[in-house]
Scaffold this motif. Structure first.
Motif, short mmCIF file in Angstrom:
data_model
loop_
_atom_site.label_atom_id
_atom_site.label_comp_id
_atom_site.label_asym_id
_atom_site.label_seq_id
_atom_site.Cartn_x
_atom_site.Cartn_y
_atom_site.Cartn_z
N SER A 1 0.81 -1.22 0.00
CA SER A 1 0.00 0.00 0.00
C SER A 1 0.84 1.26 0.00
N SER A 2 2.07 1.17 0.44
CA SER A 2 2.89 2.37 0.64
C SER A 2 3.12 3.16 -0.65
N ARG A 3 3.16 2.48 -1.78
CA ARG A 3 3.43 3.20 -3.03
C ARG A 3 2.29 4.14 -3.42
N TYR A 4 1.12 3.98 -2.82
CA TYR A 4 -0.03 4.83 -3.13
C TYR A 4 -0.15 6.04 -2.20
N ILE A 5 0.74 6.15 -1.24
CA ILE A 5 0.66 7.23 -0.25
C ILE A 5 1.46 8.42 -0.75
N ASP A 6 0.79 9.57 -0.80
CA ASP A 6 1.44 10.81 -1.20
C ASP A 6 1.76 11.60 0.07
N VAL A 7 2.98 11.47 0.54
CA VAL A 7 3.39 12.09 1.80
C VAL A 7 3.22 13.60 1.75
N GLU A 8 3.48 14.20 0.59
CA GLU A 8 3.37 15.65 0.45
C GLU A 8 1.95 16.13 0.76
N PHE B 1 -1.42 18.57 7.66
CA PHE B 1 -1.03 18.87 9.04
C PHE B 1 -0.26 20.18 9.17
N ALA B 2 0.27 20.71 8.07
CA ALA B 2 0.95 22.00 8.10
C ALA B 2 -0.05 23.15 8.13
N SER B 3 -1.30 22.89 7.79
CA SER B 3 -2.33 23.94 7.80
C SER B 3 -2.79 24.23 9.22
N ASP B 4 -3.44 25.36 9.39
CA ASP B 4 -3.97 25.73 10.71
C ASP B 4 -4.97 24.69 11.21
N ILE B 5 -5.87 24.27 10.34
CA ILE B 5 -6.91 23.31 10.76
C ILE B 5 -6.28 21.94 11.04
N GLY B 6 -5.33 21.52 10.24
CA GLY B 6 -4.63 20.27 10.49
C GLY B 6 -3.88 20.28 11.81
N ALA B 7 -3.26 21.41 12.13
CA ALA B 7 -2.56 21.54 13.42
C ALA B 7 -3.56 21.48 14.57
N ARG B 8 -4.72 22.10 14.40
CA ARG B 8 -5.76 22.04 15.44
C ARG B 8 -6.24 20.60 15.62
N ALA B 9 -6.39 19.87 14.51
CA ALA B 9 -6.81 18.46 14.60
C ALA B 9 -5.78 17.64 15.36
N VAL C 1 -21.66 21.10 16.05
CA VAL C 1 -20.65 21.34 15.03
C VAL C 1 -20.51 22.84 14.87
N LYS C 2 -19.33 23.36 15.21
CA LYS C 2 -19.11 24.81 15.11
C LYS C 2 -18.49 25.21 13.77
N GLU C 3 -17.76 24.27 13.13
CA GLU C 3 -17.14 24.54 11.83
C GLU C 3 -17.17 23.25 11.01
N ALA C 4 -17.31 23.42 9.69
CA ALA C 4 -17.26 22.27 8.79
C ALA C 4 -16.45 22.63 7.56
N TYR C 5 -15.63 21.68 7.11
CA TYR C 5 -14.74 21.90 5.98
C TYR C 5 -14.70 20.69 5.06
N LEU C 6 -14.46 20.97 3.79
CA LEU C 6 -14.02 19.95 2.85
C LEU C 6 -12.51 20.12 2.78
N TYR C 7 -11.78 19.01 2.73
CA TYR C 7 -10.34 19.11 2.47
C TYR C 7 -10.09 18.50 1.11
N LEU C 8 -9.61 19.32 0.17
CA LEU C 8 -9.34 18.88 -1.19
C LEU C 8 -7.88 18.47 -1.28
N PHE C 9 -7.63 17.16 -1.32
CA PHE C 9 -6.26 16.66 -1.31
C PHE C 9 -5.46 17.14 -2.51
N ASP C 10 -6.06 17.15 -3.70
CA ASP C 10 -5.30 17.56 -4.89
C ASP C 10 -4.85 19.02 -4.81
N LEU C 11 -5.70 19.87 -4.22
CA LEU C 11 -5.35 21.28 -4.09
C LEU C 11 -4.65 21.59 -2.77
N LYS C 12 -4.63 20.60 -1.87
CA LYS C 12 -4.05 20.80 -0.53
C LYS C 12 -4.69 22.00 0.14
#
Length: 134
Positions: free
Chosen positions: A16-23, A29-37, A117-128
Motif C-alpha cells: 500500500s505504501s506506493r499509493y501514499i502521497d506524503v506531500e 497537518f501544516a495547515s492551521d486546521i490540520g494543526a488544530r486536529a 458542530v461549530k465549523e465544517a470543511y471539505l479538504y481537497l487533497f489535490d489542491l491541498k
C-alpha cells in the motif's frame, strides 16, 4: 523515512505504501486546521452513523461514515476529505455547493448525539486546501 517506519511497525502494508502521497498528508497537518486536529483533545476518524431523517418529505433511514471530526472546548470541527479536481470553469464555491447537503447530514448525525458542530470543511487533497462549508 516516515513511510518505511509505518511499514516496519505493521501500520501499513508494504504493497500500500506506493499509493501514499506524503506531500499531501504533510500539507494537511501544516495547515492551521490540520494543526488544530493534531492538538485536539479528541479526534474521531471514519465514524459510522445511522439515523432517521426526513428527505424530500419522506422519513428515511440514513447510514454513512464521517471522515473526520475533532473536539475543541466550544464545539466540533468536521472535515470531509475529497479527491476532486477543479475542472475549468468551476470554482471552490461550486465544490462547496455540491457537498453542502452531505455535510448537513453529518452535522445532523452529530447533533442527534448532542454534539454541536461549530465549523465544517471539505479538504481537497489535490489542491491541498480546505473549503469552509457554512
Amino acid at each position: 523515512d516516515m513511510i518505511g517506519k509505518l511499514e516496519a511497525d505493521g501500520t501499513i502494508p508494504e504493497e500500500s505504501s506506493r499509493y501514499i502521497d506524503v506531500e499531501k498528508i504533510t500539507a494537511f497537518f501544516a495547515s492551521d486546521i490540520g494543526a488544530r486536529a493534531a492538538a485536539a483533545q479528541r479526534l474521531e476518524k471514519e465514524r459510522e452513523f445511522i439515523m432517521q431523517m426526513e428527505l424530500e418529505g419522506t422519513e428515511t433511514i440514513v447510514q454513512g461514515i464521517i471522515d473526520c471530526y475533532f473536539c475543541e472546548a466550544d464545539g466540533i470541527v468536521l472535515i470531509d476529505y475529497k479527491n476532486v479536481k477543479l475542472i475549468p470553469g468551476s470554482t471552490e464555491a461550486d465544490i462547496a455547493q455540491r457537498y453542502c447537503r452531505q455535510i448537513d447530514v453529518y452535522r445532523n448525525a452529530l447533533a442527534a448525539e448532542g454534539r454541536k458542530v461549530k465549523e465544517a470543511y471539505l479538504y481537497l487533497f489535490d489542491l491541498k486546501k480546505f473549503i469552509k462549508i457554512p
